[in-house]
Design a protein around this motif. Sequence first.
Motif, PDB file in Angstrom:
ATOM      1  N   ASP A   8      -1.331  -3.403   1.204  1.00  0.00           N
ATOM      2  CA  ASP A   8      -1.046  -4.360   0.125  1.00  0.00           C
ATOM      3  C   ASP A   8      -0.733  -5.720   0.733  1.00  0.00           C
ATOM      4  OD1 ASP A   8       0.195  -1.541  -1.006  1.00  0.00           O
ATOM      5  OD2 ASP A   8      -0.811  -2.768  -2.528  1.00  0.00           O
TER       6      ASP A   8
ATOM      7  N   LEU B 208      -5.231  -4.398  -1.073  1.00  0.00           N
ATOM      8  CA  LEU B 208      -5.125  -3.934  -2.458  1.00  0.00           C
ATOM      9  C   LEU B 208      -4.608  -5.105  -3.298  1.00  0.00           C
ATOM     10  CD1 LEU B 208      -3.667  -0.483  -1.503  1.00  0.00           C
ATOM     11  CD2 LEU B 208      -6.041  -1.031  -2.055  1.00  0.00           C
TER      12      LEU B 208
ATOM     13  N   ARG C  42       6.533  -6.798 -12.376  1.00  0.00           N
ATOM     14  CA  ARG C  42       5.278  -7.104 -11.691  1.00  0.00           C
ATOM     15  C   ARG C  42       4.647  -8.423 -12.143  1.00  0.00           C
ATOM     16  NH1 ARG C  42       2.302  -1.668  -9.715  1.00  0.00           N
ATOM     17  NH2 ARG C  42       1.819  -3.152  -8.033  1.00  0.00           N
TER      18      ARG C  42
ATOM     19  N   LYS D 202      -6.810  -5.440  -9.343  1.00  0.00           N
ATOM     20  CA  LYS D 202      -5.980  -4.407  -9.963  1.00  0.00           C
ATOM     21  C   LYS D 202      -5.091  -5.031 -11.007  1.00  0.00           C
ATOM     22  CE  LYS D 202      -2.269  -4.582  -6.470  1.00  0.00           C
ATOM     23  NZ  LYS D 202      -1.658  -3.915  -5.313  1.00  0.00           N
ATOM     24  N   HIS D 203      -4.490  -4.302 -11.997  1.00  0.00           N
ATOM     25  CA  HIS D 203      -4.665  -2.873 -12.253  1.00  0.00           C
ATOM     26  C   HIS D 203      -5.419  -2.756 -13.569  1.00  0.00           C
ATOM     27  CE1 HIS D 203      -1.028  -3.535  -9.859  1.00  0.00           C
ATOM     28  NE2 HIS D 203      -1.251  -2.372  -9.317  1.00  0.00           N
TER      29      HIS D 203
ATOM     30  N   MET E  10      -8.893  -1.092  -9.026  1.00  0.00           N
ATOM     31  CA  MET E  10      -7.893  -0.042  -9.142  1.00  0.00           C
ATOM     32  C   MET E  10      -7.410   0.067 -10.583  1.00  0.00           C
ATOM     33  SD  MET E  10      -4.101   0.175  -7.443  1.00  0.00           S
ATOM     34  CE  MET E  10      -4.654  -0.162  -5.771  1.00  0.00           C
TER      35      MET E  10
ATOM     36  N   PHE F  89      -1.571   2.558 -13.691  1.00  0.00           N
ATOM     37  CA  PHE F  89      -0.848   3.817 -13.904  1.00  0.00           C
ATOM     38  C   PHE F  89      -0.793   4.165 -15.389  1.00  0.00           C
ATOM     39  CE2 PHE F  89       0.665   5.011  -9.877  1.00  0.00           C
ATOM     40  CZ  PHE F  89       1.219   3.941  -9.192  1.00  0.00           C
TER      41      PHE F  89
ATOM     42  N   ASP G 110      -4.672   4.524  -8.314  1.00  0.00           N
ATOM     43  CA  ASP G 110      -3.392   4.069  -7.800  1.00  0.00           C
ATOM     44  C   ASP G 110      -2.684   5.288  -7.189  1.00  0.00           C
ATOM     45  OD1 ASP G 110      -1.164   1.479  -9.048  1.00  0.00           O
ATOM     46  OD2 ASP G 110      -1.162   2.609  -7.171  1.00  0.00           O
ATOM     47  N   TRP G 111      -1.554   5.028  -6.598  1.00  0.00           N
ATOM     48  CA  TRP G 111      -0.837   6.024  -5.781  1.00  0.00           C
ATOM     49  C   TRP G 111      -0.568   7.310  -6.570  1.00  0.00           C
ATOM     50  CZ3 TRP G 111       0.981   4.785  -0.693  1.00  0.00           C
ATOM     51  CH2 TRP G 111       1.714   5.799  -0.081  1.00  0.00           C
TER      52      TRP G 111
ATOM     53  N   MET H 126      -6.151   7.889  -4.132  1.00  0.00           N
ATOM     54  CA  MET H 126      -5.132   7.351  -3.230  1.00  0.00           C
ATOM     55  C   MET H 126      -3.972   8.339  -3.134  1.00  0.00           C
ATOM     56  SD  MET H 126      -2.719   3.973  -3.568  1.00  0.00           S
ATOM     57  CE  MET H 126      -4.039   2.793  -3.653  1.00  0.00           C
TER      58      MET H 126
ATOM     59  N   TRP I  79       6.766  -7.410  -2.516  1.00  0.00           N
ATOM     60  CA  TRP I  79       5.492  -7.061  -1.896  1.00  0.00           C
ATOM     61  C   TRP I  79       5.251  -7.831  -0.600  1.00  0.00           C
ATOM     62  CZ3 TRP I  79       3.006  -2.796  -2.677  1.00  0.00           C
ATOM     63  CH2 TRP I  79       3.050  -2.169  -3.939  1.00  0.00           C
TER      64      TRP I  79
ATOM     65  N   GLU J 149       7.350  -4.211  -8.425  1.00  0.00           N
ATOM     66  CA  GLU J 149       7.056  -2.915  -9.026  1.00  0.00           C
ATOM     67  C   GLU J 149       8.319  -2.112  -9.269  1.00  0.00           C
ATOM     68  OE1 GLU J 149       4.254  -0.469  -6.972  1.00  0.00           O
ATOM     69  OE2 GLU J 149       4.499   1.183  -8.403  1.00  0.00           O
TER      70      GLU J 149
HETATM   71  C1  GLC Z   1       1.611   1.018  -5.905  1.00  0.00           C
HETATM   72  C2  GLC Z   1       1.021  -0.051  -6.780  1.00  0.00           C
HETATM   73  C3  GLC Z   1      -0.313  -0.559  -6.320  1.00  0.00           C
HETATM   74  C4  GLC Z   1      -0.376  -0.505  -4.802  1.00  0.00           C
HETATM   75  C5  GLC Z   1      -0.331   0.944  -4.390  1.00  0.00           C
HETATM   76  C6  GLC Z   1      -0.334   1.106  -2.858  1.00  0.00           C
HETATM   77  O1  GLC Z   1       2.265   1.988  -6.653  1.00  0.00           O
HETATM   78  O2  GLC Z   1       0.917   0.202  -8.176  1.00  0.00           O
HETATM   79  O3  GLC Z   1      -0.451  -1.889  -6.824  1.00  0.00           O
HETATM   80  O4  GLC Z   1      -1.565  -1.113  -4.339  1.00  0.00           O
HETATM   81  O5  GLC Z   1       0.802   1.626  -4.920  1.00  0.00           O
HETATM   82  O6  GLC Z   1       0.832   0.575  -2.313  1.00  0.00           O
END
Ligand code: GLC
Length: 740
Positions: free
Chosen positions: A92, A136, A150, A189-190, A233, A236, A268-269, A300, A407, A476
């Motif tokens: 990221d 990302l 966010r 994203k997202h 991406m 969620f 996403d994760w 992911m 971030w 986030e």
């Molecule tokens: C996070 C975020 C996403 C990010 C990913 C990897 O939960 O929603 O924006 O790129 O996980 O870190």
Amino acid sequence: MRANSPDRPKDSATIEERVATLLARMTLVEKVGQLTLVDANDAAAPQSLGDRLRAGLVGGVLNQVNVEIVNELQRIAVEESRLGIPLMVGRDVIHGFRTIMPIPLGQAATWNRELVREGARAAALEAAGAGINWTLAPMIDISRDPRWGRIAESFGECVLLTSELAIAMVQGFQGKDLSETGSIAACAKHFAAYGAVESGRDYASTDVSETELRNVYLPPFKAAVDAGVTSLMPSFSDLNGVPASANEFLLRQVLREEWNFDGFVVSDWDSIRQLQVHGLTENDQESAFEAANAGVDMEMTGDAYSEHLAGLVEAGRISLQVIDAAVGKVLAAKFRLGLFEQGTTTVAEAGQVAGEKALATAHALALQSVVLLKNDHGALPLSIDALNSVAVIGPLADAPYEQLGTWIFDGDPGLSVTPLSAIQGLVGDRIELRYVRAMENSRSRTNDTFDDAAAIAKESDVAVLFLGEESILSGEAHSRADIDLPGDQAQLVRRIRATGTPVIGVILAGRPLTLSNVVDDLDAILFAWHPGTMGGPAIADLLFGIESPSGKLPTTFPRVVGQIPIYYSQKNTGKPPSNDTVVHIDDIDTFAPQTSLGMTAFHLDTHFTPLFPFGYGLSYAQFEYRNIRATAPEVRLGDAVTVSVELTNRGVVAGDEVVQLYVRDPVASITRPIRELKDFRRVRLEPGQTITIDFELHTDDLAFYGRDGQLTTEAGEFHVWIGGSSEAQLRTDLRLVSGN
Ligand code: GLC
């Protein structure tokens, strides 16, 4: 590289041919491997992941930024697996890598496409030096709710501004050629409408009509796709009952069929497995089925795909075509990145941090991101020659990590120049500088050093208060229901105001804050977002007039949190409020019982307007707009018209102004916003200088998605404003006439 690598580029082989050749040689297990993205945030990753890499079970790794470890992971994948397919190496890199730029919301306040592109380029160069080949970012969710943590990562509330800066960031990260050194793949994203989460709570549900999706939330992604973004991406969130990670309307109909997107979609994760938590599926196998069929190509950090995709294909529930299409897009990205030729990143390149250039870009972005919200009786700029003493107070004057914002996994706080140190460097011994932190952090409720702060303010010619919120309150999963200044900051403001010394507020935050309870106690306010590594020098330059503030708000500042959502491009409603119908709750006693208090769309207990509107920002220069005119009163469908304005700097200092053009379609087949930004340009004017600015307005700019979900342009009258904010008053009208 292995000498016999089967994937050396044949002179004329196209990407498609190379993908087809490689696909034909892959087993189903190896194909699923390419759709598996794993977290490699582990010093022992080569050992813990080695066997899976050798078996071809991993297509990409995340969160490893030690270039030697990255090189070892690549070496194993390339030299010790059957097919030698290199890895996507993702991270990221949202607003910088080692050198941190302002948060994206702050970058949006620059309204400077070129500078935002430059900032992304600098970040790409630094990240590539660590072996990263995929970021990302950009995050391009339209955000109209500052409670949402966010919003910091976004470019704000405006479709056009977000779309333009999405393009700039994709171009900055990906360069002109993905395979050139320093270029990394981007990921928009997202997808989509994540910014519409209920009550601003992260991950909450979103329910958005198709016309609102198509007219507001999708256009920035379309712009990123048209700019050649490598990946996308999904969010969620649940969108209209179908979580984005399983939403065929988004991932197949819009993205593939309508937009012909040829990149790949990464979840996403662990969001595929979360489909069960949403209540869409009953187990991981069904989650894998839903996501793969909807169009999620790569998973992911979950194992729904690695555990169940092959079985779903063998059971005939997912066609091999779906798998091959997904794998093909991932392989195409790797070919475009030149990974088959590059092999590993040499450590020498790892030293290729962008260095001075990155710091200069970070300074320029920070300088242009700061918004002057208030400047009563010319409280700013401060004069080094006229002042004898300055009091610097507050928890964010000297917080090298906090000024970087959210971030910033790899940001180096050691590089940060704080406002306190920058002011010290600027004034030297010419001004007596006194400093009291006054609060341990922005949330502190103990004010035992407020007396010290008041004492230095009283002794000084001016007090500069550094307020706001730390990065931990932003980003986030960091939404806030109350977006006032946290802790006892408002009390601190009042305490310093009571000394009688002029008070300047400098606010660092990851979102708009509700400042109604302090705005009157501050003579001037600079809103600096989280300004990044070079935030200090930028703020010092603006405080002392080395440069004039030029930032413009990319998002509306509410008076109180209860006004949210409040944004410039609202609909008119059938009962729009106006100044002459608004009462305040404390005025009600002046009305006889049951008197109409104005039957319009307003709140009884606050004004219907925001505290500060979208596009707003003051300057030390004085800009005057005159003579708006169009080259013709009518424009034929398919044609363009030039709308121009004269701009004069009536001030005594030079300054940048962001000239903004807004449009309204007062009558259409669906209701349209009362204003929509359609173009903007940053210009610099010397004192006394007058320039004419021409905007070309094409009828395509007036199109919208109608009731049938189709893009349409309708004949009729249009209002056009040009000015320095979304409240611009200078207006001309145009009539769009149909082609025949
Ligand atoms: C996070 C975020 C996403 C990010 C990913 C990897 O939960 O929603 O924006 O790129 O996980 O870190």
